[in-house]
Design a protein around this motif. Structure first.
Motif: not given
Length: 103
Positions: A55-57, A64-71, A74-76, A88-101
């Protein structure tokens, strides 16, 4: 050659709580750049009771790319994880994106 599934899972388990990353980022970190769709297919085929933090992807647009119940699921899960997700399923990538480090 490394197994695609195993490499994706190895990246997935490293995504910290309260962070998200994109399908493309996961593919790149796993050594398979340009395979974002394959990552999405793999995550979509995980069993419902999987303990992997699938769900972190989210997509590269920060949604969020999922639809319906899966959406909704994942949101929850993301909200429970500490990630701010708009209705609407939008997340701030600037604030919450993990860069692998390490965080």
């Amino acid at each position: 050659m490394p197994n695609f599934d195993d490499q994706i899972y190895a990246v997935l388990i490293q995504i910290p709580q309260g962070k998200v990353t994109t399908y493309g980022d996961v593919a790149k970190m796993a050594g398979f750049p340009r395979h974002a769709r394959h990552v999405g297919k793999l995550l979509g085929s995980l069993p419902k009771d999987s303990r992997l933090p699938w769900f972190r992807v989210i997509n590269g647009q920060g949604k969020i790319s999922m639809i319906g119940e899966r959406f909704d699921r994942q949101r929850e899960k993301l909200r429970d994880d500490g990630v701010e997700v708009k209705d609407n399923g939008t997340v701030s990538l600037r604030r919450f994106r993990w860069d692998g480090f390490p965080v």
